[in-house]
Design an enzyme around this catalytic site. Structure first.
Site, mmCIF file in Angstrom:
data_model
loop_
_atom_site.group_PDB
_atom_site.id
_atom_site.type_symbol
_atom_site.label_atom_id
_atom_site.label_comp_id
_atom_site.label_asym_id
_atom_site.label_seq_id
_atom_site.Cartn_x
_atom_site.Cartn_y
_atom_site.Cartn_z
ATOM 1 C CG HIS A 21 -0.705 5.354 -7.156
ATOM 2 N ND1 HIS A 21 -0.975 6.610 -6.701
ATOM 3 C CD2 HIS A 21 -1.308 5.248 -8.358
ATOM 4 C CE1 HIS A 21 -1.715 7.253 -7.590
ATOM 5 N NE2 HIS A 21 -1.927 6.441 -8.608
ATOM 6 C CE1 TYR A 59 -9.159 0.887 -0.220
ATOM 7 C CE2 TYR A 59 -7.218 2.164 -0.830
ATOM 8 C CZ TYR A 59 -8.075 1.098 -1.047
ATOM 9 O OH TYR A 59 -7.847 0.250 -2.094
ATOM 10 N N PRO A 64 -14.175 -5.505 -3.436
ATOM 11 C CG PRO A 64 -15.332 -3.710 -4.356
ATOM 12 C CD PRO A 64 -15.543 -5.056 -3.743
ATOM 13 C CE LYS A 89 -4.547 -7.848 -2.443
ATOM 14 N NZ LYS A 89 -3.268 -7.334 -2.925
ATOM 15 C CE1 TYR A 108 -5.107 -1.394 -1.212
ATOM 16 C CE2 TYR A 108 -3.226 -0.787 -2.545
ATOM 17 C CZ TYR A 108 -4.568 -0.661 -2.243
ATOM 18 O OH TYR A 108 -5.348 0.186 -2.988
#
Length: 378
Positions: free
Chosen positions: A72, A191, A278, A282, A369
């Site tokens: 991704h 998200y 979460p 990480k 990220y």
């Protein structure tokens, strides 16, 4: 029994460390309280940073990951009827890979056993002595030059560190997560920040989706029927592909760090030393980074008698740990209903809208990220 490194715990931290040590010719023994089937079936995180992918390839367990992992290059942010794509590959030159943690564990266990590294399952550790370097377990006592405590948040190793300081924060909500036999409804992770609360659409394969809903800490699974889950996902994310739900659970949200991560012969890694919510994806990645650093220090110790990296292990590892804690907290507060009323909600929407206008803001999110480069630790 005697060994150079006794590893307590056969999660990603312990198994990856064992592979790194085996590759360096350092003897180790892995002790795990659960059986092999439990480890290989337990559904956990599945988002791998490029650093993690690189380490798995380096230790020779990347073949299936390369074949089945889903690459991704960004994520979608949904809020106020807007959809914004954070193009992480363009902004950072790096990407992420979706590959279930249980799949990583399967690959690593098979490799270790195939290479003759001792991995003892159903071997519950009763106590460790950080000064003497001993591990007491059901099969007797293991004498080690070094102990790696990779036994998770509820393990015994952290309790063996005297004079430690623990930093802990529990969030006022949890995640209800499901795995469903449904093709992903999206090409990238979603998200979603909604008035009903946060939602996340991820995936595990072209036929299996992983989805989450923010729920109260006192939520009960029996109160969430399949229909209610799917309806709420539709409300918060938009139309999602439905299918049979074959796994579900509720995960509390917390941040936790213990400091230092070492004392005497004992070194902590992974969830034994720190927990992140979460939202920032990480947890597994920090565990792999910990043992990457620890393995480098152990190699210098055993090969050259040089303890500088081991002495600095806690300080070096926690530089990334606290960066991940801050980013995970940022993502959590950015996207969840914090229960603080309309003023706080307006601030969140302003931050989200700013991400769509500022390439600098979007780059900062993307950089954290996908994971900072491994060279940032040294």
């Amino acid at each position: 029994m005697d060994t150079q490194v006794g590893i307590v715990g056969a999660g990603p931290a312990g198994l990856t460390l064992a592979l790194l040590l085996q590759q360096a010719g350092i003897d180790c023994v892995v002790l795990e309280a659960r059986d092999r089937a439990y480890l290989e079936q337990r559904v956990r995180a599945g988002l791998l940073e490029q650093n993690t992918v690189d380490v798995l390839h380096d230790v020779g367990v990347g073949e299936r990951l390369a074949r089945e992992g889903l690459d991704h290059t960004g994520v979608y942010l949904h809020f106020s009827d807007q959809v914004f794509h954070v193009d992480m590959l363009r902004l950072t030159g790096r990407k992420i890979t979706i590959y279930g943690q249980q799949e990583v564990v399967k690959d690593e266990i098979a490799a270790l056993l195939g290479r003759g590294v001792p991995v003892h399952f159903q071997a519950a550790v009763e106590a460790v002595d950080c000064e003497r370097g001993t591990i007491r377990w059901g099969g007797g006592e293991l004498q080690c030059d070094v102990i790696a405590g990779c036994d998770g948040f509820h393990g015994v190793c952290r309790e063996a560190l005297p004079d430690r300081t623990e930093f802990d924060h529990v969030y006022p909500f949890s995640w209800l997560g499901i795995l469903a036999e449904a093709p992903p409804s999206t090409d990238e992770l979603i998200y979603a920040a909604h008035d009903h609360g946060f939602a996340l659409h991820s995936m595990r394969s072209p036929t299996v989706s992983r989805l989450y809903l923010q729920v109260p800490n006192d939520a009960r699974l029996e109160d969430w029927s399949d229909e209610r889950i799917w309806d709420e996902l539709d409300t918060r994310i938009g139309g999602v592909n439905r299918g049979p739900i074959f796994d579900r659970g509720i995960t509390p949200m917390r941040s936790f760090v213990t400091s230092p991560m070492q004392r005497g012969r004992l070194y902590l890694a992974g969830d034994a030393a720190h927990i992140v919510p979460p939202t920032g994806a990480k947890g597994l990645n920090l565990a792999v980074n910990d043992v990457r650093l620890l393995a480098a220090g152990l190699r210098a110790h055993f090969e050259h008698g040089d303890d500088r990296l081991l002495d600095a292990y806690s300080t070096t590892a926690q530089r990334r740990v606290w960066r991940a804690e801050d980013f995970s907290n940022y993502m959590t507060q950015l996207l969840h209903d914090l229960g603080q009323g309309p003023f706080q909600r307006k601030l969140q929407l302003s931050r989200l809208e700013y991400l769509t206008r500022s390439e600098a803001a979007a780059t900062s999110l993307a950089e954290n990220y996908v994971g900072l480069p491994a060279t940032d630790d040294f």
